[in-house]
Motif scaffolding. Sequence first.
Motif, PDB file in Angstrom:
ATOM      1  N   GLU A   1     -54.931 -16.795  -5.804  1.00  0.00           N
ATOM      2  CA  GLU A   1     -53.498 -16.566  -5.672  1.00  0.00           C
ATOM      3  C   GLU A   1     -53.258 -15.787  -4.385  1.00  0.00           C
ATOM      4  OE1 GLU A   1     -49.860 -14.426  -8.076  1.00  0.00           O
ATOM      5  OE2 GLU A   1     -51.530 -15.264  -9.208  1.00  0.00           O
ATOM      6  N   ILE A   2     -52.501 -16.394  -3.513  1.00  0.00           N
ATOM      7  CA  ILE A   2     -52.182 -15.737  -2.245  1.00  0.00           C
ATOM      8  C   ILE A   2     -50.869 -14.986  -2.435  1.00  0.00           C
ATOM      9  CG2 ILE A   2     -51.640 -16.090   0.194  1.00  0.00           C
ATOM     10  CD1 ILE A   2     -53.393 -18.627   0.060  1.00  0.00           C
ATOM     11  N   ASP A   3     -50.930 -13.674  -2.389  1.00  0.00           N
ATOM     12  CA  ASP A   3     -49.723 -12.894  -2.674  1.00  0.00           C
ATOM     13  C   ASP A   3     -48.721 -12.990  -1.529  1.00  0.00           C
ATOM     14  OD1 ASP A   3     -50.465 -10.992  -0.696  1.00  0.00           O
ATOM     15  OD2 ASP A   3     -51.853 -10.089  -2.132  1.00  0.00           O
ATOM     16  N   PHE A   4     -47.513 -12.490  -1.805  1.00  0.00           N
ATOM     17  CA  PHE A   4     -46.431 -12.628  -0.833  1.00  0.00           C
ATOM     18  C   PHE A   4     -46.777 -11.961   0.499  1.00  0.00           C
ATOM     19  CE2 PHE A   4     -43.527 -12.750  -4.734  1.00  0.00           C
ATOM     20  CZ  PHE A   4     -43.655 -14.130  -4.833  1.00  0.00           C
TER      21      PHE A   4
ATOM     22  N   ILE B   1     -49.767 -17.334  10.122  1.00  0.00           N
ATOM     23  CA  ILE B   1     -49.197 -18.015  11.274  1.00  0.00           C
ATOM     24  C   ILE B   1     -50.213 -19.027  11.811  1.00  0.00           C
ATOM     25  CG2 ILE B   1     -48.294 -17.753  13.623  1.00  0.00           C
ATOM     26  CD1 ILE B   1     -46.490 -16.393  11.679  1.00  0.00           C
TER      27      ILE B   1
ATOM     28  N   ASP C   1     -55.356 -16.888  10.173  1.00  0.00           N
ATOM     29  CA  ASP C   1     -54.642 -16.096   9.158  1.00  0.00           C
ATOM     30  C   ASP C   1     -54.853 -16.691   7.774  1.00  0.00           C
ATOM     31  OD1 ASP C   1     -53.580 -14.515  11.196  1.00  0.00           O
ATOM     32  OD2 ASP C   1     -51.773 -15.750  11.369  1.00  0.00           O
TER      33      ASP C   1
ATOM     34  N   GLU D   1     -53.934 -22.456  -2.600  1.00  0.00           N
ATOM     35  CA  GLU D   1     -54.222 -21.721  -3.837  1.00  0.00           C
ATOM     36  C   GLU D   1     -54.936 -22.631  -4.840  1.00  0.00           C
ATOM     37  OE1 GLU D   1     -50.668 -18.411  -4.267  1.00  0.00           O
ATOM     38  OE2 GLU D   1     -50.275 -20.451  -4.917  1.00  0.00           O
TER      39      GLU D   1
ATOM     40  N   ARG E   1     -44.105 -21.115  -9.045  1.00  0.00           N
ATOM     41  CA  ARG E   1     -44.955 -20.643  -7.952  1.00  0.00           C
ATOM     42  C   ARG E   1     -44.457 -21.133  -6.593  1.00  0.00           C
ATOM     43  NH1 ARG E   1     -49.716 -24.493  -7.436  1.00  0.00           N
ATOM     44  NH2 ARG E   1     -49.111 -26.256  -8.732  1.00  0.00           N
ATOM     45  N   PHE E   2     -43.569 -22.143  -6.596  1.00  0.00           N
ATOM     46  CA  PHE E   2     -42.967 -22.594  -5.343  1.00  0.00           C
ATOM     47  C   PHE E   2     -41.694 -21.804  -5.055  1.00  0.00           C
ATOM     48  CE2 PHE E   2     -40.497 -25.098  -2.463  1.00  0.00           C
ATOM     49  CZ  PHE E   2     -41.407 -25.745  -1.655  1.00  0.00           C
TER      50      PHE E   2
ATOM     51  N   LEU F   1     -44.493 -25.048   4.736  1.00  0.00           N
ATOM     52  CA  LEU F   1     -45.398 -23.902   4.693  1.00  0.00           C
ATOM     53  C   LEU F   1     -45.692 -23.449   3.263  1.00  0.00           C
ATOM     54  CD1 LEU F   1     -44.156 -21.806   7.754  1.00  0.00           C
ATOM     55  CD2 LEU F   1     -46.205 -23.239   7.563  1.00  0.00           C
ATOM     56  N   VAL F   2     -44.684 -23.495   2.408  1.00  0.00           N
ATOM     57  CA  VAL F   2     -44.920 -23.115   1.009  1.00  0.00           C
ATOM     58  C   VAL F   2     -45.844 -24.135   0.342  1.00  0.00           C
ATOM     59  CG1 VAL F   2     -43.864 -22.627  -1.226  1.00  0.00           C
ATOM     60  CG2 VAL F   2     -42.712 -21.906   0.862  1.00  0.00           C
ATOM     61  N   ASP F   3     -45.667 -25.414   0.682  1.00  0.00           N
ATOM     62  CA  ASP F   3     -46.573 -26.438   0.154  1.00  0.00           C
ATOM     63  C   ASP F   3     -48.020 -26.123   0.519  1.00  0.00           C
ATOM     64  OD1 ASP F   3     -44.734 -28.424  -1.006  1.00  0.00           O
ATOM     65  OD2 ASP F   3     -44.028 -28.669   1.051  1.00  0.00           O
TER      66      ASP F   3
ATOM     67  N   ARG G   1     -42.125 -12.172  11.654  1.00  0.00           N
ATOM     68  CA  ARG G   1     -42.681 -13.266  10.854  1.00  0.00           C
ATOM     69  C   ARG G   1     -41.683 -13.651   9.775  1.00  0.00           C
ATOM     70  NH1 ARG G   1     -49.162 -12.669  10.568  1.00  0.00           N
ATOM     71  NH2 ARG G   1     -49.467 -12.324  12.778  1.00  0.00           N
ATOM     72  N   PHE G   2     -41.666 -14.916   9.450  1.00  0.00           N
ATOM     73  CA  PHE G   2     -40.714 -15.411   8.468  1.00  0.00           C
ATOM     74  C   PHE G   2     -41.145 -14.974   7.074  1.00  0.00           C
ATOM     75  CE2 PHE G   2     -38.932 -19.334   6.165  1.00  0.00           C
ATOM     76  CZ  PHE G   2     -37.740 -18.684   5.897  1.00  0.00           C
TER      77      PHE G   2
ATOM     78  N   GLU H   1     -47.017 -13.973   4.092  1.00  0.00           N
ATOM     79  CA  GLU H   1     -46.162 -13.663   5.249  1.00  0.00           C
ATOM     80  C   GLU H   1     -46.956 -13.609   6.547  1.00  0.00           C
ATOM     81  OE1 GLU H   1     -44.158 -10.002   4.703  1.00  0.00           O
ATOM     82  OE2 GLU H   1     -43.121 -10.672   2.898  1.00  0.00           O
ATOM     83  N   LYS H   2     -48.235 -13.285   6.425  1.00  0.00           N
ATOM     84  CA  LYS H   2     -49.041 -13.096   7.633  1.00  0.00           C
ATOM     85  C   LYS H   2     -49.624 -14.403   8.153  1.00  0.00           C
ATOM     86  CE  LYS H   2     -50.282  -8.449   6.150  1.00  0.00           C
ATOM     87  NZ  LYS H   2     -51.241  -7.696   5.341  1.00  0.00           N
TER      88      LYS H   2
ATOM     89  N   ILE I   1     -49.373 -23.253   1.251  1.00  0.00           N
ATOM     90  CA  ILE I   1     -49.880 -22.087   0.507  1.00  0.00           C
ATOM     91  C   ILE I   1     -50.258 -22.493  -0.918  1.00  0.00           C
ATOM     92  CG2 ILE I   1     -49.181 -19.872  -0.502  1.00  0.00           C
ATOM     93  CD1 ILE I   1     -47.540 -19.473   2.135  1.00  0.00           C
ATOM     94  N   ILE I   2     -49.401 -23.283  -1.549  1.00  0.00           N
ATOM     95  CA  ILE I   2     -49.669 -23.690  -2.934  1.00  0.00           C
ATOM     96  C   ILE I   2     -50.897 -24.608  -3.006  1.00  0.00           C
ATOM     97  CG2 ILE I   2     -48.745 -25.111  -4.809  1.00  0.00           C
ATOM     98  CD1 ILE I   2     -46.044 -23.832  -4.280  1.00  0.00           C
ATOM     99  N   ASP I   3     -51.000 -25.514  -2.056  1.00  0.00           N
ATOM    100  CA  ASP I   3     -52.172 -26.400  -2.037  1.00  0.00           C
ATOM    101  C   ASP I   3     -53.455 -25.597  -1.793  1.00  0.00           C
ATOM    102  OD1 ASP I   3     -50.484 -28.496  -2.450  1.00  0.00           O
ATOM    103  OD2 ASP I   3     -50.630 -29.330  -0.428  1.00  0.00           O
TER     104      ASP I   3
ATOM    105  N   ARG J   1     -41.391 -18.009  -4.092  1.00  0.00           N
ATOM    106  CA  ARG J   1     -41.754 -17.577  -2.745  1.00  0.00           C
ATOM    107  C   ARG J   1     -40.555 -17.631  -1.796  1.00  0.00           C
ATOM    108  NH1 ARG J   1     -46.993 -16.825  -1.854  1.00  0.00           N
ATOM    109  NH2 ARG J   1     -48.459 -17.550  -3.435  1.00  0.00           N
TER     110      ARG J   1
ATOM    111  N   ARG K   1     -41.929 -30.343  -7.356  1.00  0.00           N
ATOM    112  CA  ARG K   1     -42.691 -29.172  -6.919  1.00  0.00           C
ATOM    113  C   ARG K   1     -41.754 -27.985  -6.667  1.00  0.00           C
ATOM    114  NH1 ARG K   1     -47.374 -28.565  -2.336  1.00  0.00           N
ATOM    115  NH2 ARG K   1     -48.704 -28.998  -4.098  1.00  0.00           N
TER     116      ARG K   1
END
Lengths: 251, 83
Positions: B58-61, B68, B72, B52, A28-29, B44-46, A75-76, B65-66, B48-50, A32, A23
Amino acid sequence: MSTGNDMSTGNDIIALAATDADRTCLYRFYSRIVSPDELCRHPATGLPFPVFVWLMWSIKESVYKYVSRADPRLRFAPLKILVDGLWQREDYYEGMVGYGPATLFSRSFLGEETIMTVVSGQQDFGDDRWGMRVIGDSDCATCHPDYFTQSALVRTFALQSLSTVLPGAALRIVKTQDGPPEVWDGGCPLNIPISLAHHGKYVAWSYRLPANNSTYRKSAANRAASSHLPRVDLLEITGLKRSCSSCEYSS
Amino acid sequence: MERRAILEELRKVLYPYTENKELLENIDEHTALVKDLKINSANLVDIIIDTEAKYNVEIDFDSAEKIITVGDCINAIAEKIPR
């Protein structure tokens, strides 16, 4: 060089076995986490791509912890933290990282199973201390420690390390509601920023001693004292390039 | 899709990344992913991808970022789903 807030620290630990390499390689991973400019640095590192991505994550997470101490509302946003330089040293990867007007420095120690990063405002990390441990059977009833076990043990290990710097102090780590953890001596907060991280069975900590404060400085006697810390579990960290007897570091 | 329905689906997305499943049962829009659910930030990236994939959006950058809290996350999904 501007560092924004010199009196901070940030760290991170990644258990590579807990990540999904396939992954991680998906655009797409990793897009980001890693910017196109940073991506260009990958070939020079010689690292497998997923390890490179998680190295970038580890650096950026550590920087986020460093800077958010002064502003917990931050925020990160990995793509806003830019790794401007990355160099392979004997024992670690050294990074130079930009975040807004600040420039910070990172050291990342790669093992077979882990990436541990610590970030400082000082390039020589002269006042920074850090370490990592693997949670072993003697620490935890299972080899899959839960969040609370990880959290408790990283505090225990960090306090063991701190006690070598401040022998005799009634040290404890206090976590405020929304802020970072703090080191207290009895009822008094100390000017020692600390950062804690855990992932899977690995825990790591970093803290920064006040500059030019002999009270806090690690004396020769304290160095000797620290050599008696229990280190059995450190031997389980097989991948570190540095000798396993010194998985606790100071510059 | 109503926010309540999105929350129920989101619970399924969060399930594999939440150690303490009991915490998931009581989530609401104010629940923080890392602080309250104890989800490791490395996941956290996992999430977001799941998310989507689940909603085919598609959740943009900037939106990512928002994120939390659960609320959100619902916001990020809701603004992408055709009404």
